[in-house]
Design an enzyme around this catalytic site. Structure first.
Site, short mmCIF file in Angstrom:
data_model
loop_
_atom_site.label_atom_id
_atom_site.label_comp_id
_atom_site.label_asym_id
_atom_site.label_seq_id
_atom_site.Cartn_x
_atom_site.Cartn_y
_atom_site.Cartn_z
N ASN A 257 -14.67 6.28 6.91
CA ASN A 257 -13.82 5.49 7.79
C ASN A 257 -12.73 6.16 8.69
O ASN A 257 -12.31 5.77 9.77
CB ASN A 257 -12.68 5.04 6.67
N GLU B 118 0.77 -1.39 0.01
CA GLU B 118 0.06 -0.12 0.13
C GLU B 118 0.93 1.35 -0.03
O GLU B 118 0.45 2.39 -0.49
CB GLU B 118 -0.95 0.19 1.31
N GLU C 254 -1.53 9.48 -0.11
CA GLU C 254 -2.06 9.17 -1.42
C GLU C 254 -1.23 10.03 -2.43
O GLU C 254 -1.32 11.12 -2.48
CB GLU C 254 -3.43 8.98 -1.67
#
Length: 351
Positions: free
Chosen positions: A251, A204, A213
């Site tokens: 989340n 990831e 990200e």
């Protein structure tokens, strides 16, 4: 001299003398340090621990609160002696505070750093041009904190090019949030679970290189406005962060509620605090099943295999032949990490 100014001068002299006496008394009477505080230990009423050069006494049952950060700990005063970290008493680093070259601070990872250049309070583990590790104080880090099945040397071997943000101490400090992680089942299962988690994390983050990200075009897409709480930090604030790349406002809300952290209103905590970042990764691993049928933790401790953890993390995009190259990347890392830990990878590696 007027009477008011005279009284003020006398008061200042008396106060100064009193302060001198108080400082001398504190220095002279500094107690020996209690055993160093451990983030993985639970202290009951009356339990003592040393932290940042002071002794602390637990007033009731602790739940991983750092001494000095919560009312559960009562300050017992300065301490000295062999149980203090390396005998050093340097101040805690404060973000945004000016530091001159040569200043030494104690960072949140328990280690000491010395300013290589003047700086306005840059983070010692991120701004490595401004700060260097200071070894004159030793370290409060145990070689294998809390009995974690991955040593710091093995962690460094797994991630030789990792970003300094992703500290081993940050990971071990986060373990108390989910005590069943890598501590359930046989020694083989414990090591397999740790390797599985870190292999997925490796994929990831590009080997623990990326904190956030990389595709910023995605940032505005992670705000689900149908949620009653909306996106109080801004529509583009809920992009992927941390070892599992936590994303979406719901989340952040769920992870923050579970961890007791204000992640919905301050999602930047995940990219600024290593322990918080690791905790969000462990939150997903231990409590979320994603597109799978079980949590990754359950997959590993119940013998379903590494492949099932991939399904729970990104199965909708990778499993069942959708992206075999991505799946193989995760499997390769898992096999490498189990090799470092000296255990077999087990069955059902792919999804």
């Amino acid at each position: 001299m007027s009477r008011i100014r005279l009284f003020a001068a006398i008061a200042a002299i008396v106060a100064g003398a009193a302060m001198t006496v108080a400082v001398a008394a504190t220095t002279a009477s500094a107690a020996a340090c209690a055993p160093a505080w451990s983030s993985s230990a639970v202290y009951t009423a009356g339990g003592t621990a040393a932290h940042n050069g002071r002794n602390w006494s637990a007033q009731w049952w602790t739940q991983n609160e750092t001494p000095g950060s919560a009312a559960v700990w009562a300050d017992q005063g300065a301490c000295g002696g062999t149980n203090a970290p390396g005998g050093c008493d340097y101040p805690n680093w404060v973000a945004g505070q000016f530091y001159a070259a040569g200043n030494i601070v104690r960072y949140t990872d328990g280690k000491f750093y010395i300013a290589e250049h003047d700086n306005p309070g840059y983070d010692p583990v991120i701004s490595t041009w401004y700060w260097d590790p200071y070894t004159g104080c030793g370290t409060t880090n145990p070689p294998n904190p809390g009995g974690f099945v991955v040593t710091e040397a093995q962690f460094n071997q797994m991630f030789p090019s990792r970003n300094a943000f992703y500290t081993y101490r940050g990971l071990t400090d986060a373990l108390s949030a989910y005590p069943g992680f890598a501590r359930t089942g046989s020694d083989t299962v414990k090591k397999q679970e740790a390797a599985a988690f870190l292999a997925n994390v490796n994929h990831e983050t590009g080997g623990l290189v990326h904190i956030v990200e990389q595709n910023q075009a995605n940032y505005p897409h992670y705000c689900d406005t149908s949620q009653p709480y909306g996106c109080p930090a801004g529509q583009a604030a809920y992009y992927g962060r941390g070892p599992i790349q936590l994303s979406w406002n719901f989340n952040y809300k769920a992870a923050g509620d579970a961890l007791g952290l204000p992640l919905l209103t301050n999602p930047w905590l995940v990219q600024n605090d290593a322990a918080v970042a690791w905790k969000t990764g462990l939150w997903y691993w231990n409590t979320q099943r994603g597109p799978g049928t079980m949590t990754p933790h359950d997959a590993m401790v119940n013998g379903r295999g590494f492949g099932e953890t991939i399904r729970s993390i990104n199965g909708a995009l990778e499993c069942n032949g959708r992206n075999p190259a991505q799946v193989q990347s995760r499997v390769n890392a898992y096999q490498r990490f189990t090799g470092i830990l000296g255990v077999t990878p087990g069955n059902n590696l792919s999804c």
